[in-house]
Design an enzyme around this catalytic site. Structure first.
Site, PDB file in Angstrom:
ATOM      1  N   HIS A   1      -5.865   1.768  -4.403  1.00 50.04           N
ATOM      2  CA  HIS A   1      -4.930   1.266  -3.383  1.00 50.04           C
ATOM      3  C   HIS A   1      -4.510  -0.159  -3.706  1.00 50.04           C
ATOM      4  CE1 HIS A   1      -7.912  -1.080  -0.631  1.00 50.04           C
ATOM      5  NE2 HIS A   1      -8.442  -0.958  -1.830  1.00 50.04           N
TER       6      HIS A   1
ATOM      7  N   CYS B   1       0.816  -1.228   0.000  1.00 55.74           N
ATOM      8  CA  CYS B   1       0.000   0.000   0.000  1.00 55.74           C
ATOM      9  C   CYS B   1       0.845   1.271   0.000  1.00 55.74           C
ATOM     10  CB  CYS B   1      -0.971  -0.018   1.181  1.00 55.74           C
ATOM     11  SG  CYS B   1      -0.201   0.052   2.815  1.00 55.74           S
TER      12      CYS B   1
ATOM     13  N   HIS C   1      -2.571   1.090   6.816  1.00 54.81           N
ATOM     14  CA  HIS C   1      -2.941   1.028   5.397  1.00 54.81           C
ATOM     15  C   HIS C   1      -3.190   2.429   4.863  1.00 54.81           C
ATOM     16  CE1 HIS C   1      -4.166  -1.155   1.812  1.00 54.81           C
ATOM     17  NE2 HIS C   1      -5.174  -0.299   1.691  1.00 54.81           N
TER      18      HIS C   1
END
Length: 384
Positions: free
Chosen positions: A359, A299, A347
Site C-alpha cells: 500500500h 492509496c 485507506h
C-alpha cells in the site's frame, strides 16, 4: 539701643526620608501586583506525552487521508462535469447554427414575398424574431406552402431545443462551479492537517523522537504477529481444503462420477498475479496525496493503477472501490484482494498473502509491504 544678637543655637535641618519610604512602598506594590497577576494567570498546559502525540499525529494523518478521498472525489466529479459542460456547449452551438439556418430560410421566403408584392402579413411572420407568435393563425398558415409550413414547424422545434440546451448547460456550469469549490476546500483541508501533523513532530526533542520511533516499532511488531497468525490459519485452511478435494476426487474416480475441475479460480489468480507484479514494481515510490502514478501514488491511486494493469477499471476513491466486486472475510483473503481500513473507509491496500499487503501509507512514507493489522480493518473486496 541696638538689638542684642540671639544666642539661640540654630536648628539643625533634619533630612526627610519620605522619598525612600515612598519608593519602597511602590516597589512593594509592584511586587504584590505581579504576585497577584501570577496567581490569577491560567496555568500553562502540560506537555502532551509521546503516546498522546502519536495518537494525535495518527489521527491527523487519517483525517488528511479522508480529505484526500474527498479531493479525489471532487476532482473526478469536476473532470466529468467539465466534459459534460463542453459537450452541452458544443450541442448548444450546433442548435444555434441550425436555428440560424432555418431563420435564414424563413427570411428567404419573406424576401420572395416582398419581391412579389405581398409583404404583409406573411412576410411579417417570416421576419419576426419570434414567428411562433403567428404560428396558430390559421388564416396565415393557409397561405404558406407545405415546405414553408415544415420550415416554420422546424423553427419552432429548434427554438425549444436550443432553449432547453442553454438551460441544461447553465445548470451544468453551476454544478461544475460547486465541484471546483469542493475541490479547493478539500485541498485546503489536506494541507491544513498535514501542516499540523508536521508541526507536532517538529516540536519533539531527539529523545522524544526516539521514544516515538520505539512506539512505532512495537506497533509494527504486534501487527506482524497478527499477520503471522492469519498466515498460519490460512495455510491450515488451504491444506485442509486440498486434502478434502483429494478425497472427493478419489471417491469420484471410484464411482465414475468425476466431472473434472472447472478452474473457476484460475482467472482471478491470473489477474491477481498481474496486480501484485505491478504493485511490487512501485515499492519505494513516494506517497503523494491525489497522485495516480507513475512516479507517486496515494492509496486508492495505487490500487486503481494496479488493477488497471490487469485489465480491470476501478473507480478513483476508496468509497467507490469498496462497492466493486464481492465482499470477502479477512480469513478468506486471497492475493489481489483489496483491504479497506477505518470506519470512514479512508485507506486501502492490496493483499499479497500471509497477512501482508502492499500500500501507499501516508505523506512522508513510500509504497511498501506491511501487515494488514497495522490499521483497523473495515472490510475486504475481491474486485473481479
Amino acid at each position: 539701643m541696638p538689638a542684642l544678637a540671639s544666642h539661640r543655637k540654630p536648628r539643625t535641618r533634619v533630612r526627610t526620608t519620605t522619598p525612600a519610604v515612598g519608593l519602597t512602598t511602590a516597589a512593594l506594590a509592584s511586587v504584590t501586583l505581579l504576585s497577584t497577576q501570577s496567581a490569577t494567570a491560567a496555568p500553562a498546559e502540560p506537555k502532551p506525552s509521546i503516546e498522546e502525540v502519536q495518537k494525535k499525529v495518527d489521527a491527523l494523518y487519517r483525517q488528511a487521508g479522508t480529505a484526500t478521498q474527498q479531493y479525489n472525489q471532487a476532482k473526478t466529479a469536476s473532470a466529468e462535469q467539465r466534459s459534460k459542460v463542453d459537450a452541452l456547449l458544443e450541442a448548444a452551438a450546433k442548435r444555434a447554427d441550425k436555428l440560424n439556418e432555418t431563420r435564414r430560410e424563413l427570411g428567404s421566403y419573406a424576401a420572395a414575398q416582398y419581391r412579389g408584392g405581398s409583404i404583409a402579413p406573411t412576410a411579417t411572420f417570416f421576419l419576426a424574431d419570434d414567428p411562433q407568435s403567428y404560428f396558430d393563425q390559421d388564416q396565415l398558415m393557409a397561405r404558406l406552402t407545405s415546405r414553408q409550413q415544415k420550415t416554420v414547424a422546424d423553427f419552432r422545434t429548434q427554438q425549444k431545443e436550443a432553449a432547453a440546451k442553454r438551460v441544461e448547460a447553465t445548470k451544468s456550469l453551476e454544478t461544475l462551479t460547486e465541484s471546483q469549490a469542493t475541490l479547493r476546500t478539500s485541498k485546503q483541508q489536506v494541507q491544513t492537517k498535514l501542516t499540523e501533523a508536521r508541526s507536532l513532530l517538529s516540536e519533539l526533542t531527539a529523545e522524544e523522537k526516539a521514544r516515538l520511533a520505539e512506539l512505532e516499532r512495537k506497533k509494527e511488531a504486534e501487527a506482524e504477529r497478527k499477520a503471522e497468525e492469519l498466515a498460519r490459519q490460512q495455510a491450515a485452511a488451504t491444506k485442509e481444503k486440498a486434502e478434502q478435494t483429494s478425497t472427493d476426487e478419489a471417491e469420484k474416480a471410484e464411482t465414475g462420477t468425476g466431472t473434472g475441475g472447472t478452474g473457476s479460480g484460475s482467472g482471478y489468480a491470473s489477474k491477481a498475479e498481474k496486480v501484485l507484479a505491478f504493485a511490487r514494481a512501485q515499492i519505494g515510490k513516494p506517497y503523494v496525496w491525489g497522485a495516480t502514478g507513475p512516479s507517486s501514488y496515494d492509496c486508492s491511486g495505487l490500487t486503481q493503477a494496479a488493477w488497471k494493469a490487469a485489465g480491470v477499471d476501478l473507480p478513483r476513491t476508496t468509497w467507490d472501490q469498496v462497492e466493486v466486486g464481492t465482499r470477502v472475510a479477512t480469513a478468506d483473503l486471497k492475493p489481489g484482494d483489496l483491504v479497506f481500513f477505518y470506519d470512514d473507509i479512508s485507506h486501502v491496500g492490496i493483499y499479497k498473502g500471509d497477512g501482508m499487503m502492499i500500500h501507499a501509507p501516508k505523506p512522508g512514507a513510500n509504497v511498501r509491504e506491511e501487515s494488514i493489522y497495522y490499521m483497523p480493518i473495515y472490510g475486504s473486496v475481491r474486485p473481479a
